[in-house]
Design an enzyme around this catalytic site. Sequence first.
Site, PDB file in Angstrom:
ATOM      1  CE  LYS A  14      61.895  28.387  47.804  1.00  0.00           C
ATOM      2  NZ  LYS A  14      62.537  29.401  49.018  1.00  0.00           N
ATOM      3  NE  ARG A  89      67.761  32.121  46.717  1.00  0.00           N
ATOM      4  CZ  ARG A  89      67.323  30.045  46.895  1.00  0.00           C
ATOM      5  NH1 ARG A  89      66.676  29.616  46.441  1.00  0.00           N
ATOM      6  NH2 ARG A  89      66.859  29.985  48.397  1.00  0.00           N
ATOM      7  NE  ARG A 134      69.138  25.030  54.863  1.00  0.00           N
ATOM      8  CZ  ARG A 134      68.260  26.083  54.140  1.00  0.00           C
ATOM      9  NH1 ARG A 134      67.201  24.614  53.429  1.00  0.00           N
ATOM     10  NH2 ARG A 134      68.784  26.616  53.622  1.00  0.00           N
ATOM     11  NE  ARG A 146      68.925  31.174  53.761  1.00  0.00           N
ATOM     12  CZ  ARG A 146      68.585  31.080  54.909  1.00  0.00           C
ATOM     13  NH1 ARG A 146      68.688  30.795  55.980  1.00  0.00           N
ATOM     14  NH2 ARG A 146      67.339  29.769  54.090  1.00  0.00           N
TER      15      ARG A 146
HETATM   16  P1  ADP Z   1      66.002  28.812  51.291  1.00  0.00           P
HETATM   17  O1  ADP Z   1      65.491  29.137  50.474  1.00  0.00           O
HETATM   18  O2  ADP Z   1      65.460  28.363  52.545  1.00  0.00           O
HETATM   19  O3  ADP Z   1      66.782  29.306  51.177  1.00  0.00           O
HETATM   20  P2  ADP Z   1      67.527  26.659  49.347  1.00  0.00           P
HETATM   21  O4  ADP Z   1      67.898  25.257  49.838  1.00  0.00           O
HETATM   22  O5  ADP Z   1      66.366  26.785  47.808  1.00  0.00           O
HETATM   23  O6  ADP Z   1      66.336  28.056  50.845  1.00  0.00           O
HETATM   24  O7  ADP Z   1      68.952  27.803  49.210  1.00  0.00           O
HETATM   25  C1  ADP Z   1      70.284  27.375  50.434  1.00  0.00           C
HETATM   26  C2  ADP Z   1      71.452  28.562  49.718  1.00  0.00           C
HETATM   27  O8  ADP Z   1      71.827  27.800  48.667  1.00  0.00           O
HETATM   28  C3  ADP Z   1      70.615  29.457  48.762  1.00  0.00           C
HETATM   29  O9  ADP Z   1      70.873  30.954  50.323  1.00  0.00           O
HETATM   30  C4  ADP Z   1      72.002  30.015  48.267  1.00  0.00           C
HETATM   31  O10 ADP Z   1      73.213  30.326  48.900  1.00  0.00           O
HETATM   32  C5  ADP Z   1      72.181  29.070  47.741  1.00  0.00           C
HETATM   33  N1  ADP Z   1      71.129  28.655  46.503  1.00  0.00           N
HETATM   34  C6  ADP Z   1      69.777  28.007  46.214  1.00  0.00           C
HETATM   35  N2  ADP Z   1      69.308  28.307  44.908  1.00  0.00           N
HETATM   36  C7  ADP Z   1      70.051  29.225  44.432  1.00  0.00           C
HETATM   37  C8  ADP Z   1      69.705  30.213  42.939  1.00  0.00           C
HETATM   38  N3  ADP Z   1      69.117  29.391  42.404  1.00  0.00           N
HETATM   39  N4  ADP Z   1      71.242  30.843  42.526  1.00  0.00           N
HETATM   40  C9  ADP Z   1      72.271  30.899  43.605  1.00  0.00           C
HETATM   41  N5  ADP Z   1      72.123  30.414  45.159  1.00  0.00           N
HETATM   42  C10 ADP Z   1      71.192  29.550  45.030  1.00  0.00           C
END
Ligand code: ADP
Length: 190
Positions: A14, A89, A134, A146
């Site tokens: 993404k 999400r 990360r 995740r």
């Molecule tokens: P990835 O999609 O690779 O897991 P992201 O950077 O999108 O990485 O998200 C990392 C973390 O941030 C998620 O595992 C979650 O803990 C938190 N997070 C991101 N977006 C949301 C969301 N919309 N709602 C709740 N938690 C979120």
Amino acid sequence: MLNIVLFGPPGAGKGTQSERLIEKYGLVHLSTGDIFRANIKGETALGTLAKSYMDQGQLVPDSVTIDMLRSEVVKHESPRGFIFDGFPRTNAQAEALDTFLNELGTGISVMLALEVEESELKTRLLKRAEVSGRADDANPEVIQNRINVYNQETAPVKSFYQAQNKFISINGIGSIDEITNRLFQAIDSI
Ligand code: ADP
């Protein structure tokens, strides 16, 4: 406005593809993960709270995430559109997004869902850990969490957009350029 939800499991690409889309369509990129990480770096109260969930591979609570996203959206005066990356999400987040975009006189144009199978995701995330720094990419247990959270809470958000006829599935396997071209074609078809 062109408002895109770029959807997919962790490691689907993404972030990489968002960069291509903002360049071509002149959109504002809002990545909830990036915003949380910036808050962690800046040692804000939001960052401390978010970190406690992110380190476990859990979602940050909806109320916190929704308020944060809303405040980011309204910062931009007359944008051409947004790419929502990592948001919504959960179904509650999707409903909240519809409500406040409607209040602003706009709405989601399309959800583009990158499809990548689980074994490939795990390989990509462990590889990304080598360069991203990360913590949530480096630990196989956190990666599994995740992916489980994605399957249980996030994948159902597809139906929300399917019901509105706004859902397009994109094959997320191939070269970065191939996938970008699939996304461009999908956007140009709407
Ligand atoms: P990835 O999609 O690779 O897991 P992201 O950077 O999108 O990485 O998200 C990392 C973390 O941030 C998620 O595992 C979650 O803990 C938190 N997070 C991101 N977006 C949301 C969301 N919309 N709602 C709740 N938690 C979120």
